[in-house]
Design an enzyme around this catalytic site. Sequence first.
Site, PDB file in Angstrom:
ATOM      1  N   GLU A  93       0.605  -1.051  -0.146  1.00 50.81           N
ATOM      2  CA  GLU A  93      -0.261   0.101  -0.402  1.00 50.81           C
ATOM      3  C   GLU A  93       1.066   1.332   0.017  1.00 50.81           C
ATOM      4  OE1 GLU A  93      -3.449  -0.609   2.040  1.00 50.81           O
ATOM      5  OE2 GLU A  93      -2.445  -1.907   3.152  1.00 50.81           O
ATOM      6  N   CYS A 106       3.658   7.985   1.131  1.00 53.11           N
ATOM      7  CA  CYS A 106       4.075   7.919   2.447  1.00 53.11           C
ATOM      8  C   CYS A 106       3.859   6.018   1.246  1.00 53.11           C
ATOM      9  CB  CYS A 106       2.685   7.730   3.147  1.00 53.11           C
ATOM     10  SG  CYS A 106       2.766   6.717   4.273  1.00 53.11           S
ATOM     11  N   CYS A 113       3.224  -6.518   8.936  1.00 53.15           N
ATOM     12  CA  CYS A 113       5.029  -6.408   9.252  1.00 53.15           C
ATOM     13  C   CYS A 113       4.680  -7.236  10.552  1.00 53.15           C
ATOM     14  CB  CYS A 113       4.414  -4.911   9.675  1.00 53.15           C
ATOM     15  SG  CYS A 113       5.107  -4.365  11.323  1.00 53.15           S
ATOM     16  N   CYS A 117       2.189  -4.060  17.310  1.00 51.15           N
ATOM     17  CA  CYS A 117       2.344  -2.945  18.465  1.00 51.15           C
ATOM     18  C   CYS A 117       0.598  -2.399  17.741  1.00 51.15           C
ATOM     19  CB  CYS A 117       1.933  -1.694  17.709  1.00 51.15           C
ATOM     20  SG  CYS A 117       4.575  -1.264  17.249  1.00 51.15           S
ATOM     21  N   CYS A 120      -1.623  -0.461  16.051  1.00 54.80           N
ATOM     22  CA  CYS A 120      -2.422  -0.441  14.175  1.00 54.80           C
ATOM     23  C   CYS A 120      -2.442  -1.700  13.565  1.00 54.80           C
ATOM     24  CB  CYS A 120      -0.476  -0.787  14.686  1.00 54.80           C
ATOM     25  SG  CYS A 120       0.063  -0.086  12.247  1.00 54.80           S
ATOM     26  N   GLY A 166       5.123  -1.351   7.808  1.00 55.41           N
ATOM     27  CA  GLY A 166       6.123  -2.582   7.750  1.00 55.41           C
ATOM     28  C   GLY A 166       7.374  -1.404   8.562  1.00 55.41           C
ATOM     29  N   GLU A 167       8.356  -2.207   8.938  1.00 51.11           N
ATOM     30  CA  GLU A 167       8.979  -1.556   9.360  1.00 51.11           C
ATOM     31  C   GLU A 167      10.177  -1.646   8.985  1.00 51.11           C
ATOM     32  OE1 GLU A 167       9.566  -0.270  13.162  1.00 51.11           O
ATOM     33  OE2 GLU A 167      11.512  -0.099  11.836  1.00 51.11           O
ATOM     34  N   SER A 221       9.069   5.829  16.986  1.00 46.51           N
ATOM     35  CA  SER A 221       7.923   6.034  17.539  1.00 46.51           C
ATOM     36  C   SER A 221       7.848   6.192  18.588  1.00 46.51           C
ATOM     37  CB  SER A 221       6.876   4.836  16.644  1.00 46.51           C
ATOM     38  OG  SER A 221       7.014   5.123  15.241  1.00 46.51           O
ATOM     39  N   LEU A 222       7.557   6.761  19.472  1.00 42.86           N
ATOM     40  CA  LEU A 222       7.118   6.451  21.218  1.00 42.86           C
ATOM     41  C   LEU A 222       5.345   5.485  21.530  1.00 42.86           C
ATOM     42  CD1 LEU A 222       9.114   9.885  22.378  1.00 42.86           C
ATOM     43  CD2 LEU A 222       9.959   6.734  22.388  1.00 42.86           C
ATOM     44  N   ASN A 301      -6.010   7.106  14.850  1.00 44.39           N
ATOM     45  CA  ASN A 301      -6.665   6.584  13.616  1.00 44.39           C
ATOM     46  C   ASN A 301      -7.678   5.338  14.143  1.00 44.39           C
ATOM     47  OD1 ASN A 301      -5.932   8.680  11.383  1.00 44.39           O
ATOM     48  ND2 ASN A 301      -4.186   7.567  11.210  1.00 44.39           N
ATOM     49  N   CYS A 344      -2.526   6.731   9.164  1.00 50.88           N
ATOM     50  CA  CYS A 344      -1.062   5.492   9.989  1.00 50.88           C
ATOM     51  C   CYS A 344      -2.016   5.283  10.620  1.00 50.88           C
ATOM     52  CB  CYS A 344      -0.431   6.820  11.168  1.00 50.88           C
ATOM     53  SG  CYS A 344       0.279   8.503  10.270  1.00 50.88           S
TER      54      CYS A 344
HETATM   55  N1  SAH Z   1       6.991   0.525  11.469  1.00 49.98           N
HETATM   56  C1  SAH Z   1       7.825   2.149  11.993  1.00 49.98           C
HETATM   57  C2  SAH Z   1       6.213   2.399  10.368  1.00 49.98           C
HETATM   58  C3  SAH Z   1       5.325   2.646  10.245  1.00 49.98           C
HETATM   59  S1  SAH Z   1       3.681   2.927  11.673  1.00 49.98           S
HETATM   60  C4  SAH Z   1       7.231   2.820  13.137  1.00 49.98           C
HETATM   61  O1  SAH Z   1       6.482   1.952  13.300  1.00 49.98           O
HETATM   62  O2  SAH Z   1       7.431   4.106  12.855  1.00 49.98           O
HETATM   63  C5  SAH Z   1       4.044   5.021  11.138  1.00 49.98           C
HETATM   64  C6  SAH Z   1       3.231   6.287  12.274  1.00 49.98           C
HETATM   65  O3  SAH Z   1       2.060   5.269  12.883  1.00 49.98           O
HETATM   66  C7  SAH Z   1       3.962   5.587  14.028  1.00 49.98           C
HETATM   67  O4  SAH Z   1       4.552   6.277  14.310  1.00 49.98           O
HETATM   68  C8  SAH Z   1       2.703   4.506  14.138  1.00 49.98           C
HETATM   69  O5  SAH Z   1       3.035   4.935  15.899  1.00 49.98           O
HETATM   70  C9  SAH Z   1       1.437   5.738  14.108  1.00 49.98           C
HETATM   71  N2  SAH Z   1       0.888   5.004  14.080  1.00 49.98           N
HETATM   72  C10 SAH Z   1       0.295   3.527  14.389  1.00 49.98           C
HETATM   73  N3  SAH Z   1      -1.172   2.977  13.577  1.00 49.98           N
HETATM   74  C11 SAH Z   1      -1.580   4.200  14.177  1.00 49.98           C
HETATM   75  C12 SAH Z   1      -3.158   4.224  14.540  1.00 49.98           C
HETATM   76  N4  SAH Z   1      -4.357   3.851  14.153  1.00 49.98           N
HETATM   77  N5  SAH Z   1      -3.236   5.792  14.609  1.00 49.98           N
HETATM   78  C13 SAH Z   1      -2.564   6.390  14.301  1.00 49.98           C
HETATM   79  N6  SAH Z   1      -0.787   6.396  14.721  1.00 49.98           N
HETATM   80  C14 SAH Z   1      -0.778   5.061  14.188  1.00 49.98           C
END
Ligand code: SAH
Length: 367
Positions: A93, A106, A113, A117, A120, A166-167, A221-222, A301, A344
């Site tokens: 995607e 993006c 992935c 998390c 996500c 993905g990471e 991403s924290l 989201n 995201c």
């Molecule tokens: N794997 C990588 C890149 C993909 S996620 C990472 O973790 O950074 C990109 C960003 O979207 C990350 O900061 C993640 O924390 C955030 N994210 C993931 N799911 C989300 C959601 N449902 N709503 C808002 N942000 C989200």
Amino acid sequence: MNERPHLTGFTLTGLTEFLPTLGEPAYRGRQIFSALQHRRLLSFNEMSDLPKALRERLRETATASTLTVESRYVSEDGTRRFLMKTHDNLPVETVFIPEERRDTICFSSQSGCPLQCTFCLTAQLGLLRSLTPGEIVEQIIVALNDAYGVGEKPPRGTNLVGMGAGEPFLNFDSLLQAIRIMAEPQGLFIVPRRVTVSTAGVVPRIRDLATIHDRPNLAISLAAPTDELRDVLMPINKKWPLEELLAVCKEFEQTLKPGERFTFEYVMLDGVNDSDEQARQLANLLNRYDLHAKVNLIPHNSAAPLPYQPSPATRVEMFKAILESKGIHSFVRKPRGRDIFAACGQLAAVTQTVGVITNSSVGLEQL
Ligand code: SAH
């Protein structure tokens, strides 16, 4: 299966070395590079400046394009989501986000992935596989051609963010190869400082990135200010806890050059990680490591199977005010393309409003 070399994933040097293996002069490699990356042609047939016999030879021995666009969704805010399939039928995607002064694309670094998390949607796919450099570059070509027409020069600048499925740091070599290809002045010419790559915190690769000269911007991403909570929200934290992550962030920060951006992302989950106390903990944590990076606050989201809601706007503002009062700059990111599952954490090969393709997850142990 597609075993033929995917020339969209070759660097300019790589192509000038590859063509002689077919008995062709090196300059044909430069011509093909420019046809793929500058004119954004994804079929050899269209490369009318190449002799017909060579085009046929290329069609038999190599490939220009391996992704097929299955669906294209357009949001009411202009964001476009492309759901593509690899040659082995896995979802990829890509999201195109038009903004006033620039466009942002993006891209995904993996199909699915492996990280789990909990907030996500992509996590629900599990890891299908890592994408090749060609599959990463092709996503950008598809999005640009769709927005502006094949080979047409984008009217605004193009920024790239590695924040799709993905990471990226678990596919580090392919990612760097793709970034190198896209930076080429004779090709797409999207330089690394227009690229931002987001990681959930793969510490050794952050350390590697610190040593690379022409590198993309970094985002981390924290999602939580304590190990206790981060262990739950982002299980990768059990492998690389906050102490290790923030220590390497400090090392990285010390290598920043003028104009480079380094940010933290913090997804805001209603009642989970958005209290005043957690804002203070986050600010104290970053201050303890003397980190100056800005914090991007991302309202969650939502998606049906996820047990979270976005923090209310007033809560996000309060959280931001507390960070600012402790000297931490922060910014609230505006969600784009939520209505088409393009925002995201919403990339999970959703083909209708319901119906996520799922796959049994691959555990962290298998990374
Ligand atoms: N794997 C990588 C890149 C993909 S996620 C990472 O973790 O950074 C990109 C960003 O979207 C990350 O900061 C993640 O924390 C955030 N994210 C993931 N799911 C989300 C959601 N449902 N709503 C808002 N942000 C989200």
